[in-house]
Structure formats: C-alpha cells, structure tokens
Design a protein around this motif. Sequence first.
Motif, PDB file in Angstrom:
ATOM      1  N   SER A  30      -2.501 -46.292 -37.243  1.00 20.57           N
ATOM      2  CA  SER A  30      -2.007 -45.941 -35.902  1.00 20.57           C
ATOM      3  C   SER A  30      -0.604 -46.501 -35.719  1.00 20.57           C
ATOM      4  N   CYS A  31       0.189 -45.766 -34.981  1.00 19.82           N
ATOM      5  CA  CYS A  31       1.548 -46.244 -34.727  1.00 19.82           C
ATOM      6  C   CYS A  31       2.059 -45.703 -33.401  1.00 19.82           C
ATOM      7  N   ASN A  32       2.971 -46.459 -32.814  1.00 15.81           N
ATOM      8  CA  ASN A  32       3.549 -46.061 -31.531  1.00 15.81           C
ATOM      9  C   ASN A  32       5.027 -45.697 -31.670  1.00 15.81           C
ATOM     10  N   SER A  39       5.319 -40.620 -42.429  1.00 11.98           N
ATOM     11  CA  SER A  39       4.270 -39.659 -42.096  1.00 11.98           C
ATOM     12  C   SER A  39       3.191 -40.241 -41.177  1.00 11.98           C
ATOM     13  N   MET A  40       3.384 -41.465 -40.720  1.00  8.05           N
ATOM     14  CA  MET A  40       2.412 -42.048 -39.777  1.00  8.05           C
ATOM     15  C   MET A  40       2.959 -42.087 -38.347  1.00  8.05           C
ATOM     16  N   ARG A  41       4.130 -41.520 -38.141  1.00  4.81           N
ATOM     17  CA  ARG A  41       4.717 -41.557 -36.789  1.00  4.81           C
ATOM     18  C   ARG A  41       3.725 -40.953 -35.797  1.00  4.81           C
ATOM     19  N   LYS A  42       3.881 -41.380 -34.553  1.00  4.61           N
ATOM     20  CA  LYS A  42       2.846 -41.065 -33.572  1.00  4.61           C
ATOM     21  C   LYS A  42       2.699 -39.571 -33.295  1.00  4.61           C
ATOM     22  N   GLY A  75       0.727 -51.505 -41.566  1.00  2.00           N
ATOM     23  CA  GLY A  75       0.180 -50.425 -40.759  1.00  2.00           C
ATOM     24  C   GLY A  75       0.665 -49.096 -41.300  1.00  2.00           C
ATOM     25  N   GLY A  76       0.866 -48.150 -40.430  1.00  2.00           N
ATOM     26  CA  GLY A  76       0.995 -48.170 -39.004  1.00  2.00           C
ATOM     27  C   GLY A  76       1.685 -49.394 -38.414  1.00  2.00           C
ATOM     28  N   GLU A  77       1.318 -49.641 -37.187  1.00  4.31           N
ATOM     29  CA  GLU A  77       1.841 -50.807 -36.489  1.00  4.31           C
ATOM     30  C   GLU A  77       0.675 -51.790 -36.301  1.00  4.31           C
TER      31      GLU A  77
HETATM   32  S1  SF4 Z   1       7.772 -46.582 -40.394  1.00  2.00           S
HETATM   33 FE1  SF4 Z   1       6.312 -47.988 -39.439  1.00  2.00          FE
HETATM   34  S2  SF4 Z   1       6.902 -47.976 -37.280  1.00  2.00           S
HETATM   35 FE2  SF4 Z   1       7.808 -46.163 -38.187  1.00  2.00          FE
HETATM   36  S3  SF4 Z   1       6.326 -44.511 -37.814  1.00  2.00           S
HETATM   37 FE3  SF4 Z   1       5.915 -45.399 -39.848  1.00  2.00          FE
HETATM   38  S4  SF4 Z   1       4.346 -46.929 -39.546  1.00  2.00           S
HETATM   39 FE4  SF4 Z   1       5.254 -46.459 -37.549  1.00  2.00          FE
END
Ligand code: SF4
Length: 412
Positions: A30-32, A39-42, A75-77
């Motif tokens: 999960s990420c904010n 590819s994990m951006r919200k 993470g994610g975050e």
């Molecule tokens: S780089 Fe880090 S902060 Fe940026 S979207 Fe990916 S997991 Fe989230």
Amino acid sequence: MIPKIANSSNIRTILKGRIPGQVIIQYTNSCNATCPQCSMRKTEPLNRVKLEETEVRKIIESAARQKIQALSFTGGEPFLYQEQLISLIQYASDLGIPYIRTGTNGFMFANTESNNYVDKIERFAERLSRTNLRNFWISIDSSDPKTHEEMRGLKGVISGIEKALPIFHQYGIYPAANLGINRYTGGKDKIPYAMADKDEFYDAFKTAFEGFYEFVINLGFTMVNACYPMSFGGDGSSSMKAVYGAVSDSDLITFTKEEKIQLFRALMDTIPTYRSKIRIFTPLVSLYSLIQQFGGKDNFSYPCRGGIDFFYINAKDGNTYPCGYRGDETMGKFIDLDVAALRSKPFCKACDWECFRDPSELIGYVIHSLHNPIRYLTNGSKDSLYRHLWKEDIKYYELCEYFDGRKAMKTT
Ligand code: SF4
Ligand code: SF4
C-alpha cells in the motif's frame, strides 16, 4: 547494506564463502504517493495487502536464529502502519539483529504549519530512537522541491523534512536521503531519453548529481544513498517477472546501455568531491564494475548473492524470493528456509538493484581473493583501478563506521 567486514562473526561467514545475510521484508504494497517511476503508486489498480504481524514476528525469529545480519522493512509505504512497524523494529532489536533498516516517502513531514508539528515529529523520533533501528531513509527524487513533491504527490514534504532533520539529530537518528536516480534528479528540466551526444548526457547527469548532493546537504542530511534505476525496459531486464513493484517502464528510469555507462560514470566522478561533506553509501567499485558490465565485459563484476545470502519477502504471498525481481523463483516461507544449507553458486547480474549488487561486489572481491590468493597476490584478479577503488571504498566505509545512522558524521 554492507556490514563491517572485519568482525569475527562476519569473517567466519566470509571464510565459508558466504556473505553476511540480508532479508528485505516488504511489509505492505500500500502507498499514499504517486511516484510515476513506481508500480505501487496509489493510482495503480493493485490488490493492496499487508503481512500479518504474527507472521513477520516469526520471520524475524527465524532471521535472528540464522544470524541474519541485516533486516529491512520496505513497502509501499511501511509507515502507513506506524504502530505495527515500530513494534516489529523493536522485536528485531530485542532479538539482536544488528542492522535494522526502514524508510519512508516522507508523508508524515507534510503540514509544517500545524500547531503540533514539532511535538508530532519529536514523538516520532523519540519512539524510533528507543529501538535499535540503524538506518532510516527518506526518499528524495529531485533537487527541485516542487518537482519532487509533484512526482510524489506529497505537497510540503521538503520543508517538513528540513524542519524535522534537526529534531531527529537531537534524538540520535541521522536519516539518509534516498535518491532513486531518474531523469529529474537534477531539477525540473528532464534529461531527455536517448540523447544523441553521450558527452552531453554525461554532463547533464554530472550536474544533476552535484546539484542533488548540494541540495540534500543544505536540507541537513548527513547521509545519502543512490538507488540505481530499476526500469524494465531499455536495460535488458524486461524478461524478469518482478514481484516487487518498485519498477516501471516509465521513461524517467529507463536508460539505454550507453546511457547507463555515462550515468554511472557521472556518479562515480561526482562522489569523491562530496564524500567529506556527506556520508555516501554508494561504493565506487560497484559503479566501476557496472560500467564494465554494460560495456560488454560480462565476467568483470561479481554476481549477485540474491537467493543465496540475500532474500526478499513479498507482502502479497508472504513467500521468499531470491530478490524482488526473480518472481518465478519462489523459495517458500522464510521460516522453512535453512540459509546455511543453501549450496547454489551466485550467477545473476540481471539487474542493478544496489541493495544486493553493491554488497555482492564489495564482499565478493574478498571471497574471491581468499579463495584465489595466488591470483590476488600476483594482481591477476582485477585491474589496478578496481583494486584502488575497492581499497578506497573500504577505507571510507571504516571512516563512516559502516554508515551508522545512529552516529553523527565525523567532521575530520
Ligand atoms: S516509490 Fe515508494 S513512495 Fe513512491 S509510489 Fe512507490 S512505494 Fe510509494
Ligand atoms: S542481480 Fe540480484 S537483485 Fe537483480 S535480478 Fe539478479 S539476483 Fe535479483
């Protein structure tokens, strides 16, 4: 993470041809944030998951029992779950894991104008300081605050970081700026894709790295790392099936082989000027080896220890992988893994993930020299520049106390 080599337990490990173990736990995907290079951006339609705390505790127990030296929570975050994360860091501390690391995109540093900002950061820093967390990284993408904040979708974090750093230092925590190298590293002017003139490209990145180091020093950082670009495109790594989503086919982090050579050269030429001003993790010898690799000398660098001494645990299935990128090679649950019994030989050079490639290179040279002393003594194993850079790196690592993020930077 590169542990102190001259420590009796690590020397024993190295004599057996192994490297002190490292486990990266992806606590959540999960990420904010909105980083275009990830590819994990919200905004990505991902199934968001988090590992169960009890499961992570068992992983930590197994890691401690197997004398794993370094444990990172990513993470994610990961700080979206601040309470649980700090409790897990505490657990790893209690079980004596020496190199515990985690990091953030810095979202908690926004809203400096709020009345309780200083109290909030003090409480946060104080809680981290009670654990044995050794390194705490904060991601920074660009030397231009506006560009960084637009990329991350996190307004106001740069001034917040500037305000927070002295508070962390009061609590004996020295965060590291974590640069994910991209075409906006040097500011708002994007370095174009596939520039025809390689000298022009080199100069653009040299200026970008200089600007970036100046920027983070002025913000108050005393430590910095550079994550090499993890594109799945122009670097030839597109056949891999990543389980770790910190990759993308964005042109921001996609570089041709020639560009990578120039980019690594630019970084290698910039670092010596800044090593006395800020502690820089990036080993010169690793950059030199990558330059040789991308220049066609396939056997020059040492292969990566992913899946042998280093492991990645994926949030989605809780399984262990050789790294975040060899997603076809699950190794099962970490608690069932007997790390000492693994017998495979290192071979992989499929990506430039610095977390695994840098220590594989630096310690790979020690292992190689110990097992081939005659070649080492007759200077036949590497060229003289390699040996010089390796010695300089180790001297610098000693001087920086192996990047102990709980100590201030030495000024001499
Ligand atoms: S780089 Fe880090 S902060 Fe940026 S979207 Fe990916 S997991 Fe989230
Ligand atoms: S070089 Fe290392 S991190 Fe990269 S794919 Fe191979 S094992 Fe994984």
